[in-house]
Design an enzyme around this catalytic site. Sequence first.
Site, PDB file in Angstrom:
ATOM      1  N   SER A  83     -71.224  37.318  52.182  1.00 42.29           N
ATOM      2  CA  SER A  83     -69.924  38.004  52.221  1.00 42.29           C
ATOM      3  C   SER A  83     -68.956  37.237  51.337  1.00 42.29           C
ATOM      4  CB  SER A  83     -69.377  38.015  53.652  1.00 42.29           C
ATOM      5  OG  SER A  83     -68.844  36.738  53.981  1.00 42.29           O
ATOM      6  N   ASP A  84     -67.799  37.797  51.099  1.00 45.80           N
ATOM      7  CA  ASP A  84     -66.750  36.971  50.502  1.00 45.80           C
ATOM      8  C   ASP A  84     -66.025  36.246  51.650  1.00 45.80           C
ATOM      9  OD1 ASP A  84     -65.124  35.689  48.723  1.00 45.80           O
ATOM     10  OD2 ASP A  84     -64.509  37.480  47.644  1.00 45.80           O
ATOM     11  N   TRP A  85     -65.108  35.406  51.273  1.00 44.55           N
ATOM     12  CA  TRP A  85     -64.426  34.525  52.217  1.00 44.55           C
ATOM     13  C   TRP A  85     -63.729  35.354  53.324  1.00 44.55           C
ATOM     14  CZ3 TRP A  85     -64.168  29.127  51.889  1.00 44.55           C
ATOM     15  CH2 TRP A  85     -63.245  28.515  52.736  1.00 44.55           C
TER      16      TRP A  85
ATOM     17  N   SER B 282     -64.490  38.019  54.541  1.00 47.03           N
ATOM     18  CA  SER B 282     -64.429  39.481  54.324  1.00 47.03           C
ATOM     19  C   SER B 282     -65.090  40.243  55.470  1.00 47.03           C
ATOM     20  CB  SER B 282     -65.033  39.879  52.974  1.00 47.03           C
ATOM     21  OG  SER B 282     -66.432  39.710  52.954  1.00 47.03           O
TER      22      SER B 282
END
Length: 719
Positions: A243-245, A247
């Site tokens: 995932s992104d930070w 997200s």
Amino acid sequence: MSTRRIDTLLAEMTLAEKIGQLCQVQPEGRDQDDRVRAGGVGSLINVVGDDARHYQRLAVEESRLGIPLLLGRDVIHGFATIFPIPLGQAASFDPAGVRDAAATAAREAAAAGVNWTFSPMLDVVRDPRWGRVAESFGEDTLLASRMGAAMVQGYQGEGLAACAKHFVGYGAAQGGRDYAETAIPPRQLRDVYLPPFEAAVRAGALTLMTGFNDLDGIPATANEALVRGVLKGEWLFDGLVVSDWTSITELVIHGCAADDADAACQALLAGVDMEMASRSYRDHLEQAIASGAVPIAYVDDAVRRVLGVKERLGLFDHPFGRLRGPVSAAAADLQPRQMAQRSCVLLKNEDLLPLNEGIGRVAVIGPLADAGADQLGCWVFDADHARTHSVLAGLRERLGAHRVRFEPGLDSCRSHDEQGFAAALDAARAADVVVLCIGEDAGLSGEAHCRAYIDLPGAQQRLLDQLAATGTPVVAVVLSGRPLALAGVIDPARAVLMAWHPGSMGGPAIADLLFGEPPSGRLPMTLPRSVGQIPLYYNHKNTGRPPNPDSPRVPSGTPLDPRGFFSTYLDEDHRPLFPFGFGMSYTQFDYADLALSSPRLEPKGTLHVRMALRNVGARAGTEVVQLYVQDLCGSVTRPVKELKDFQRVTLQPGESRLVELVLAADQLRFTGRDGLSILEPGRFRLWVGPHAQAGLSAEFELAGGGTAPQASAVPPALE
Ligand code: BGC
């Protein structure tokens, strides 16, 4: 991915250990020792050097199963040695150079214990207001695909796992505002935004990252049809998706997950294997499995992918990385200097450049002339700042300090305080030439650093205008993290060099260019005249009422009211200031004798496009020969032009060369009315030329084609 080692490990792992592999954590100092020992962490982010080695040792020697850690870091355009920002690297049109720069970054990062970088960023960007345009390869799908693949190969060839991000569409943030929603029609998603990711997968990228963006109602991090469907199902990607930070937990804020537990289920079901920074997998997956909300097969699949990446990186056998030896001095200095040279784009030159080495006095002016940290650009954490050479330093090294007078004029590029103008004007009057370094500091681009206006900030325009009024010729060197609206710079300056944020060796590279090294960068994005034209990109559709190219505000050949009813503005030219692919050199090239290997292209065939390129000027130079194609009539409307191939060609004065560009029929595919990829027979026009708005042209015919299957809407079954 299934090997005996992974099967054995999986059979031995507790559920907690499995979930641990899916968690990526950022430690504060050494506060994760216990969790690492307990097998509760699969990856750490932002640990380097001794901390990286410390945690890796704990994982390998003190955790029950000894599974090594993925140690991730944003190595975006270099580690200790900083290369031009990716947008600048894209301007080089030099995939081999991009690959070599990534290899150097990988060696430096690996020496600091890092084994995973969150790069390349493959978001196609059509809006320069977006701060992350600096991290991108610009507006073109083919350029991003080639550069991304080259970067992946560069990193991974040196043992650093690449991460293609942000899957997918994040670069289409509405209004150029970071994290804003994206609304991309399915056909455009397929034809414009997805291909660079597919290219990265084909190049072997071990990991991908999902985006922060809400894509037509489904945030990328919960998008099962795209992650599990297209990426893993259709493209058979067998690496890991992170995932992104935060997200995943942001799905709650988006308003499509009830709480963190729901968010964790949605993300894992969508195909996100590892959670970055937030803790929803750690806190809720066990319960989700107990309740049956998430089948254990999904967790096992995700764990296999994480272990598979670790295995392919060789971490089970070499957890601290393989010894690769230090980066050579040549790589550390010459490589970034050469890459910076190649990334600079000469936009204007009115009989001024190259400067004569014997020139008398040079006034170096501007807030970015001696701003080492700013010229490195965004996403720089580990730079060896002692090795940064500013433009001022580069010119002093070249000319000797006595011939160079430095007056910044402004303390910073955002400043409106004009107290320094008098000294700057004084220096200009006493000089033979002014080298004016203007643009954006590093803090004006990057994540969450978007701008509503993309002209020169602060009082820089006034400084330029006043310097030009002294009569001393001005070379404007523009350092920035994005395409700027430079109309106000082009007129007063006698020469303009777009240098982006050129990295550690940007100063000497710019000095080289000013004094004779031939500039060869080409614009990876269209330069607008003003912010009101955005989005402005070369591969747009024709519309039913295209503007008359010869007379921008008056339509051609119709009795209609001359005010319009055509796709133009009343108060602005519709044309760009400079088109995609544009860039000058110190010589001229002549294009002649365009010839196609055949007037007809078979569906599985390849067209060889040849022409004679001749250097008709008095200096050596490098041309970037570009091949564009237009599908003249499709079952859906097609872009007016699309880049299909390019080649850098260096020629001595008077030299000519037969240049061959290649077009595979498969490159003419697009997404048809039924949503399937189609190769549609018909007539095409191509251009071979120096940029998107010029070139020799010919037509050819594509013989009968067919369709290829597209994504299944149904994710592949795991049980
Ligand atoms: C960015 C990613 C980056 C990650 C880790 C996020 O905020 O969007 O591109 O890799 O942080 O630093």
